[in-house]
Design a protein around this motif. Structure first.
Motif, PDB file in Angstrom:
ATOM      1  N   ARG A   3       0.839  -1.182   0.000  1.00  0.00           N
ATOM      2  CA  ARG A   3       0.000   0.000   0.000  1.00  0.00           C
ATOM      3  C   ARG A   3       0.886   1.247   0.000  1.00  0.00           C
ATOM      4  O   ARG A   3       1.943   1.287   0.641  1.00  0.00           O
ATOM      5  CB  ARG A   3      -0.850  -0.017   1.259  1.00  0.00           C
ATOM      6  CG  ARG A   3      -1.901   1.042   1.302  1.00  0.00           C
ATOM      7  CD  ARG A   3      -2.703   0.852   2.576  1.00  0.00           C
ATOM      8  NE  ARG A   3      -3.297   2.078   3.022  1.00  0.00           N
ATOM      9  CZ  ARG A   3      -4.395   2.593   2.523  1.00  0.00           C
ATOM     10  NH1 ARG A   3      -5.033   1.970   1.555  1.00  0.00           N
ATOM     11  NH2 ARG A   3      -4.907   3.705   2.986  1.00  0.00           N
ATOM     12  N   LYS A   4       0.452   2.284  -0.736  1.00  0.00           N
ATOM     13  CA  LYS A   4       1.229   3.513  -0.802  1.00  0.00           C
ATOM     14  C   LYS A   4       1.253   4.186   0.573  1.00  0.00           C
ATOM     15  O   LYS A   4       0.232   4.285   1.234  1.00  0.00           O
ATOM     16  CB  LYS A   4       0.574   4.456  -1.810  1.00  0.00           C
ATOM     17  CG  LYS A   4       1.459   5.611  -2.193  1.00  0.00           C
ATOM     18  CD  LYS A   4       0.728   6.534  -3.134  1.00  0.00           C
ATOM     19  CE  LYS A   4       1.525   7.812  -3.328  1.00  0.00           C
ATOM     20  NZ  LYS A   4       0.758   8.834  -3.996  1.00  0.00           N
ATOM     21  N   LYS A   5       2.473   4.588   0.987  1.00  0.00           N
ATOM     22  CA  LYS A   5       2.589   5.214   2.307  1.00  0.00           C
ATOM     23  C   LYS A   5       1.992   6.624   2.269  1.00  0.00           C
ATOM     24  O   LYS A   5       2.137   7.343   1.294  1.00  0.00           O
ATOM     25  CB  LYS A   5       4.049   5.239   2.723  1.00  0.00           C
ATOM     26  CG  LYS A   5       4.536   3.846   3.063  1.00  0.00           C
ATOM     27  CD  LYS A   5       5.989   3.811   3.355  1.00  0.00           C
ATOM     28  CE  LYS A   5       6.403   2.388   3.686  1.00  0.00           C
ATOM     29  NZ  LYS A   5       7.832   2.260   3.849  1.00  0.00           N
ATOM     30  N   GLN A   6       1.349   6.977   3.365  1.00  0.00           N
ATOM     31  CA  GLN A   6       0.647   8.256   3.392  1.00  0.00           C
ATOM     32  C   GLN A   6       1.199   9.176   4.470  1.00  0.00           C
ATOM     33  O   GLN A   6       1.736   8.717   5.460  1.00  0.00           O
ATOM     34  CB  GLN A   6      -0.830   8.031   3.715  1.00  0.00           C
ATOM     35  CG  GLN A   6      -1.545   7.239   2.672  1.00  0.00           C
ATOM     36  CD  GLN A   6      -2.949   6.924   3.130  1.00  0.00           C
ATOM     37  OE1 GLN A   6      -3.306   7.061   4.295  1.00  0.00           O
ATOM     38  NE2 GLN A   6      -3.761   6.500   2.201  1.00  0.00           N
ATOM     39  N   ARG A 131      -5.765   7.909  15.667  1.00  0.00           N
ATOM     40  CA  ARG A 131      -5.140   6.723  15.085  1.00  0.00           C
ATOM     41  C   ARG A 131      -3.718   7.021  14.592  1.00  0.00           C
ATOM     42  O   ARG A 131      -2.807   6.203  14.707  1.00  0.00           O
ATOM     43  CB  ARG A 131      -6.024   6.175  13.945  1.00  0.00           C
ATOM     44  CG  ARG A 131      -5.510   4.888  13.341  1.00  0.00           C
ATOM     45  CD  ARG A 131      -5.515   3.760  14.376  1.00  0.00           C
ATOM     46  NE  ARG A 131      -4.846   2.550  13.888  1.00  0.00           N
ATOM     47  CZ  ARG A 131      -3.530   2.352  13.967  1.00  0.00           C
ATOM     48  NH1 ARG A 131      -2.726   3.271  14.473  1.00  0.00           N
ATOM     49  NH2 ARG A 131      -3.007   1.222  13.539  1.00  0.00           N
ATOM     50  N   THR A 132      -3.538   8.236  14.025  1.00  0.00           N
ATOM     51  CA  THR A 132      -2.213   8.635  13.539  1.00  0.00           C
ATOM     52  C   THR A 132      -1.249   8.774  14.717  1.00  0.00           C
ATOM     53  O   THR A 132      -0.081   8.390  14.628  1.00  0.00           O
ATOM     54  CB  THR A 132      -2.311   9.970  12.763  1.00  0.00           C
ATOM     55  OG1 THR A 132      -3.372   9.844  11.830  1.00  0.00           O
ATOM     56  CG2 THR A 132      -1.036  10.318  12.052  1.00  0.00           C
ATOM     57  N   GLN A 135      -0.210   5.373  15.851  1.00  0.00           N
ATOM     58  CA  GLN A 135       0.761   4.799  14.918  1.00  0.00           C
ATOM     59  C   GLN A 135       2.143   5.407  15.145  1.00  0.00           C
ATOM     60  O   GLN A 135       3.151   4.711  15.127  1.00  0.00           O
ATOM     61  CB  GLN A 135       0.292   5.016  13.470  1.00  0.00           C
ATOM     62  CG  GLN A 135       1.072   4.248  12.436  1.00  0.00           C
ATOM     63  CD  GLN A 135       1.023   2.741  12.657  1.00  0.00           C
ATOM     64  OE1 GLN A 135       0.010   2.210  13.103  1.00  0.00           O
ATOM     65  NE2 GLN A 135       2.127   2.065  12.391  1.00  0.00           N
ATOM     66  N   SER A 225       0.452  -3.386  11.144  1.00  0.00           N
ATOM     67  CA  SER A 225      -0.328  -2.180  10.906  1.00  0.00           C
ATOM     68  C   SER A 225      -0.663  -2.069   9.436  1.00  0.00           C
ATOM     69  O   SER A 225       0.221  -2.226   8.583  1.00  0.00           O
ATOM     70  CB  SER A 225       0.457  -0.946  11.334  1.00  0.00           C
ATOM     71  OG  SER A 225       0.544  -0.896  12.721  1.00  0.00           O
ATOM     72  N   TYR A 226      -1.907  -1.807   9.173  1.00  0.00           N
ATOM     73  CA  TYR A 226      -2.353  -1.615   7.790  1.00  0.00           C
ATOM     74  C   TYR A 226      -1.692  -0.362   7.234  1.00  0.00           C
ATOM     75  O   TYR A 226      -1.335  -0.273   6.086  1.00  0.00           O
ATOM     76  CB  TYR A 226      -3.867  -1.468   7.801  1.00  0.00           C
ATOM     77  CG  TYR A 226      -4.505  -1.253   6.457  1.00  0.00           C
ATOM     78  CD1 TYR A 226      -4.408  -2.224   5.462  1.00  0.00           C
ATOM     79  CD2 TYR A 226      -5.222  -0.093   6.197  1.00  0.00           C
ATOM     80  CE1 TYR A 226      -4.997  -2.028   4.239  1.00  0.00           C
ATOM     81  CE2 TYR A 226      -5.814   0.094   4.978  1.00  0.00           C
ATOM     82  CZ  TYR A 226      -5.707  -0.867   4.004  1.00  0.00           C
ATOM     83  OH  TYR A 226      -6.299  -0.660   2.793  1.00  0.00           O
ATOM     84  N   ARG A 227      -1.514   0.600   8.111  1.00  0.00           N
ATOM     85  CA  ARG A 227      -0.948   1.860   7.686  1.00  0.00           C
ATOM     86  C   ARG A 227       0.396   2.096   8.370  1.00  0.00           C
ATOM     87  O   ARG A 227       0.504   1.906   9.564  1.00  0.00           O
ATOM     88  CB  ARG A 227      -1.930   2.953   8.094  1.00  0.00           C
ATOM     89  CG  ARG A 227      -1.517   4.301   7.709  1.00  0.00           C
ATOM     90  CD  ARG A 227      -2.538   5.275   8.223  1.00  0.00           C
ATOM     91  NE  ARG A 227      -2.094   6.600   7.916  1.00  0.00           N
ATOM     92  CZ  ARG A 227      -2.690   7.680   8.358  1.00  0.00           C
ATOM     93  NH1 ARG A 227      -3.743   7.567   9.106  1.00  0.00           N
ATOM     94  NH2 ARG A 227      -2.240   8.857   8.044  1.00  0.00           N
ATOM     95  N   ARG A 228       1.402   2.468   7.606  1.00  0.00           N
ATOM     96  CA  ARG A 228       2.715   2.760   8.176  1.00  0.00           C
ATOM     97  C   ARG A 228       3.074   4.213   7.878  1.00  0.00           C
ATOM     98  O   ARG A 228       2.775   4.724   6.792  1.00  0.00           O
ATOM     99  CB  ARG A 228       3.790   1.853   7.546  1.00  0.00           C
ATOM    100  CG  ARG A 228       3.578   0.375   7.742  1.00  0.00           C
ATOM    101  CD  ARG A 228       3.919  -0.112   9.118  1.00  0.00           C
ATOM    102  NE  ARG A 228       5.312   0.095   9.462  1.00  0.00           N
ATOM    103  CZ  ARG A 228       5.802  -0.126  10.696  1.00  0.00           C
ATOM    104  NH1 ARG A 228       4.999  -0.529  11.658  1.00  0.00           N
ATOM    105  NH2 ARG A 228       7.067   0.067  10.956  1.00  0.00           N
ATOM    106  N   LEU A 229       3.691   4.874   8.834  1.00  0.00           N
ATOM    107  CA  LEU A 229       4.142   6.247   8.621  1.00  0.00           C
ATOM    108  C   LEU A 229       5.582   6.209   8.118  1.00  0.00           C
ATOM    109  O   LEU A 229       6.345   5.322   8.515  1.00  0.00           O
ATOM    110  CB  LEU A 229       4.097   7.023   9.937  1.00  0.00           C
ATOM    111  CG  LEU A 229       2.726   7.169  10.596  1.00  0.00           C
ATOM    112  CD1 LEU A 229       2.897   7.661  12.027  1.00  0.00           C
ATOM    113  CD2 LEU A 229       1.858   8.137   9.814  1.00  0.00           C
TER     114      LEU A 229
END
Lengths: 275, 214
Positions: A3-6, A131-132, A135, A225-229
């Motif tokens: 997934r593209k990092k955001q 949530r951010t 993370q 984590s689905y989302r990574r910083l």
């Protein structure tokens, strides 16, 4: 496919720094707010902290409204400190009895600046969704239990305030106007209301934690984590800058005489000029 | 007591949902029906002064309440919140009813006597001294109703009073409301429970999209 990092965005044109950078900034300001004991370095730090907060678009106007009562308490504490700490020249006195001394005034000012710095540091984190923030903490190596605890704790502070307001409305709707009560009655009333507000918040927290566990929280020792910083160039630059700032500020904190303005005599001279 | 709304407009700042009422007089006993989000609770809160209209005015027996404090409103209007936990603050059911009466000037003995009578009426005597946080949803609901009734309001607004109540408890509530009706207390009952609404024998209003439809 990865997934593209955001990066967290607050508008289409403005991208916030990585929350880890803001954590480090908040830690820097709040740590030195406690270490310094004179107004000048704290004023400089506060100016930098406010500038940085404006740059990341901390909603000061909104926060000011919410924290109005807190500021009143902060101001009251500072004034009390000014009156009760007696050292140095007497600035205001009645019949030889010192009321406000230079040392007291500087102590009061220091307390005011320290609390302002701590509040400004905490408000920097308000620009991120919970949530951010979690993370960010997780990627900083904070254990997930603590990261969630902090996040949930932040969420429950306004809830506790709301529970207290609800209780007051419920009382008003039973014909009791707290403002019309005598001081003793008001104290009794508020002490009565505070306990249930805390209890209902704890009850909500307990139910939430049970609900989280029912949904598999802490089911495994490690979690993905689905989302990574990810840190960008600007973030790395900011971290480097805060590293240098920290070294410089720490040297200054150990040996304040490298800048002469922090000496008490300087402030005495300023006040005498105004006489 | 009569509650009148004239050209009332209220909009929530965040979502922009708007409730608008041209002219409405609530008298003896009124039931408000409507789907979720139709504006029933907002109407109730406007009538109780919890929300203040952006435009228009709310009158109690002809007096504009715009400048009234909520404490003053509470002396004549009782309100039952949709979520009973929101309005319970004491540590025991007995204190929940007696404490506001004491604060209002009644002696401790009288306040406690009145509280025990109300607890008995709503079948809560057994738990009078229990920890209020351990009550079930239905018990909390009954306690909240009893507590609101304790201050003898002239008008009583109840938001979803039957939630969490079984049939026998609904009947107790119905009989308490009928009792209030006979004493001349005005009622505004907001509910989804059409069966309960029918048994109340009241004027019925239906709301939809923030407006009174019928």
């Amino acid at each position: 496919m990865p997934r593209k990092k955001q990066s967290p965005k607050i508008s289409s044109t403005h991208t916030l720094p990585d929350p880890r950078v803001v954590f480090v900034f908040a830690l820097y300001f709040s740590t030195f707010a406690v270490i310094f004991r004179t107004p000048l370095p704290m004023t400089i730090l506060l100016i930098i902290a406010v500038d940085y907060s404006i740059a990341i678009r901390v909603p000061f106007k909104k926060l000011w409204g919410r924290l109005k009562r807190l500021w009143q308490i902060v101001l009251a504490v500072s004034i009390l400190q000014s009156v009760f700490v007696q050292s140095g020249e007497t600035l205001i006195g009645i019949g030889g009895l010192p009321i406000v001394t230079l040392g007291g005034l500087l102590t009061g000012l220091t307390v005011l600046l320290r609390l302002a710095l701590l509040i400004t540091s905490a408000s920097m984190l308000s620009v991120y969704p919970p949530r951010t923030l979690i993370q960010g903490m997780l990627q900083l190596g904070v254990p997930q239990e603590i990261a969630y605890m902090v996040s949930i704790g932040l969420r429950f502070i306004p809830q506790m305030g709301q529970a207290l307001r609800d209780s007051i409305i419920a009382l008003q709707l039973r014909g009791i106007e707290p403002r019309e009560l005598k001081l003793i009655g008001r104290i009794r009333l508020y002490s009565y209301l505070l306990m249930p507000a805390v209890a209902s918040t704890l009850q909500n927290a307990r139910e939430l934690s049970m609900s989280l566990e029912m949904r598999g929280f802490r089911a495994y020792n490690k979690r993905s984590s689905y989302r990574r910083l990810s840190l960008k160039t600007g973030d790395i630059f900011l971290l480097g800058a805060i590293g240098l700032f920290t070294i410089f500020t720490a040297i200054f904190a150990i040996n304040p005489s490298i800048i002469p303005f922090v000496e008490l005599e300087f402030w005495g001279w300023i006040f005498r000029k105004g006489d | 007591m009569r509650i009148t709304l004239e050209d009332v407009v209220f909009a929530y700042q965040n979502g922009g949902f708007e409730v608008s009422v041209d002219a409405l007089t609530l008298g003896f006993c009124t039931v408000v029906l409507g789907d979720n989000g139709s504006g029933k609770t907002t109407l109730g809160k406007l009538c109780a002064g919890i929300l203040r209209p952006d435009k228009g005015a709310v009158y109690y027996d002809g007096a504009d309440i715009a400048q009234w404090s909520l404490g003053k409103i509470g002396r004549s209007v009782g309100y039952l919140f949709q979520e009973p936990s929101r309005q319970l603050f004491a540590q025991t059911p007995l204190e929940e009813i007696a404490f506001p009466l004491e604060i209002r000037g009644e002696s401790k003995k009288n306040a406690e006597k009145k509280a025990r009578e109300l607890l008995a009426e709503f079948e809560l005597s057994d738990i009078a001294d229990s920890n209020a946080y351990t009550l079930s949803r239905g018990e909390k609901q009954r306690l909240a109703i009893a507590a609101a009734m304790a201050v003898s309001p002239n008008f009583f607004i109840l938001d979803e009073p039957t939630t969490g109540l079984d049939e026998p408890r609904k009947s107790i509530l119905l009989s308490a409301l009928n009792n209030l009706k006979t004493k001349g207390v005005g009622l505004l009952v907001i509910t989804h429970d059409r069966g309960f609404a029918r048994r109340l024998d009241a004027q019925t209003l239906t709301m939809g999209g923030g407006r009174v439809l019928a």
